[in-house]
Motif scaffolding. Structure first.
Motif, PDB file in Angstrom:
ATOM      1  N   LEU A  18      13.667  30.361  18.522  1.00 13.90           N
ATOM      2  CA  LEU A  18      14.945  29.341  17.680  1.00 13.90           C
ATOM      3  C   LEU A  18      16.051  30.436  17.453  1.00 13.90           C
ATOM      4  O   LEU A  18      16.338  30.923  17.078  1.00 13.90           O
ATOM      5  N   LEU A  19      16.626  29.460  18.765  1.00 15.49           N
ATOM      6  CA  LEU A  19      18.012  29.962  19.038  1.00 15.49           C
ATOM      7  C   LEU A  19      19.223  29.281  18.474  1.00 15.49           C
ATOM      8  O   LEU A  19      19.485  28.840  18.050  1.00 15.49           O
ATOM      9  N   PRO A  20      19.546  30.635  17.288  1.00 16.98           N
ATOM     10  CA  PRO A  20      21.267  30.330  16.818  1.00 16.98           C
ATOM     11  C   PRO A  20      21.772  30.764  17.746  1.00 16.98           C
ATOM     12  O   PRO A  20      22.308  31.331  18.814  1.00 16.98           O
ATOM     13  N   ASN A  21      23.355  29.469  17.395  1.00 17.34           N
ATOM     14  CA  ASN A  21      24.809  29.368  18.258  1.00 17.34           C
ATOM     15  C   ASN A  21      26.073  30.228  17.680  1.00 17.34           C
ATOM     16  O   ASN A  21      26.588  29.443  16.476  1.00 17.34           O
ATOM     17  N   ALA A  22      26.481  31.140  17.840  1.00 18.16           N
ATOM     18  CA  ALA A  22      27.125  32.223  17.388  1.00 18.16           C
ATOM     19  C   ALA A  22      28.508  31.969  17.633  1.00 18.16           C
ATOM     20  O   ALA A  22      28.313  31.356  18.933  1.00 18.16           O
ATOM     21  N   TRP A  23      30.167  32.024  17.016  1.00 16.46           N
ATOM     22  CA  TRP A  23      31.025  31.682  18.113  1.00 16.46           C
ATOM     23  C   TRP A  23      31.769  32.958  17.771  1.00 16.46           C
ATOM     24  O   TRP A  23      33.034  32.457  18.704  1.00 16.46           O
TER      25      TRP A  23
END
Length: 266
Positions: A18-23
């Motif tokens: 499960l890959l969360p995407n940061a900004w």
């Protein structure tokens, strides 16, 4: 293991990544502190935070700078490079080399173009091959936008592009917009490589359902960034105009994509 080896292993474990995407740095560090074993970036979030449109190649400098910074995290980091910020495979490979040298574990490259069409498969495979030749220690997640853009949105169309990209050296493939569970299951069964899908709140697929379908990576895309915008605006408004229900829906991709226009009009 190297960052690449660690990241690759996460795609071949008992359960999907499960890959969360940061900004930005803060969002990535917060996700790491919460316990996520790998962090991705969201091209929409990176571009919008800089007042730029997503998917047009405008945020190359911001993407590279963020990737270099996030590579210092003690977990694998994957960077979304849109379409590679160039149609010259050597320039795309150069970017991949810079990210790999900085310590980035993987990249995500898409075949959707700013005009809503799909890139020529021959050009996209050339980009992938050039990247893997320049940076073999970089996990290349090849995204096809057949279903995201609604162009050749069939399993046959998606499978054809996925197989071409894998043949060019990609480590995994990503088909955002593919939400039909039977279609996901069928595609996963046809591929001899990790299948990545985009989590869709509207589809209401649980992590367990996607696991059973054969998915190996679940990306959150711009969802966290868009939810953060919603919560920030709602909180500010609830303080300015109490009482009452100030909850608003999470803005869609298109709503966030045009925020830069508020500045470009000046």
């Amino acid at each position: 293991m190297t960052a690449y080896e660690t990241f690759r292993a996460l795609h071949h474990g008992e359960r999907p990544l499960l890959l969360p995407n940061a900004w930005d740095h803060a969002s990535a560090a917060a996700l790491h502190r919460r316990g996520f074993g790998a962090i991705g970036t969201t091209s929409l979030g990176v571009a919008a935070a800089a007042g730029l449109p997503d998917g047009t190649g405008a945020a190359r400098a911001e993407t590279l700078a963020l990737g270099r910074g996030l590579a210092r995290l003690p977990v694998p980091v994957s960077v979304d490079i849109e379409g590679g910020f160039s149609d010259d495979p050597s320039e795309v490979a150069s970017l991949a080399g810079e990210l790999a040298q900085a310590g980035v574990a993987g990249i995500n490259i898409e075949d959707g173009r700013p005009d809503g069409t799909l890139a020529d498969p021959a050009l996209q495979t050339a980009k992938i091959t050039a990247m893997k030749e320049t940076a073999p220690g970089l996990f290349v997640n090849a995204r096809t936008d057949t279903h995201w853009l609604g162009t050749d949105a069939t399993l046959t169309g998606a499978l054809s592009r996925c197989e071409a990209y894998l043949g060019a050296g990609a480590d995994g493939v990503f088909v955002p917009g593919l939400v039909a569970l039977d279609g996901i299951t069928e595609l996963a069964g046809e591929l001899d490589a990790p299948l990545n899908v985009l989590y869709s709140p509207a589809a209401q697929h649980t992590y367990e359902l996607l696991t059973e379908a054969g998915v190996r990576r679940i990306s959150l895309g711009s969802l966290l960034f868009r939810a953060a915008l919603q919560h920030a605006v709602d909180l500010a408004w609830s303080i300015a105009e109490p009482p009452g229900d100030s909850t608003s829906p999470v803005p869609g991709y298109g709503e966030v994509q045009v925020l830069h226009e508020d500045f470009s009009r000046r």
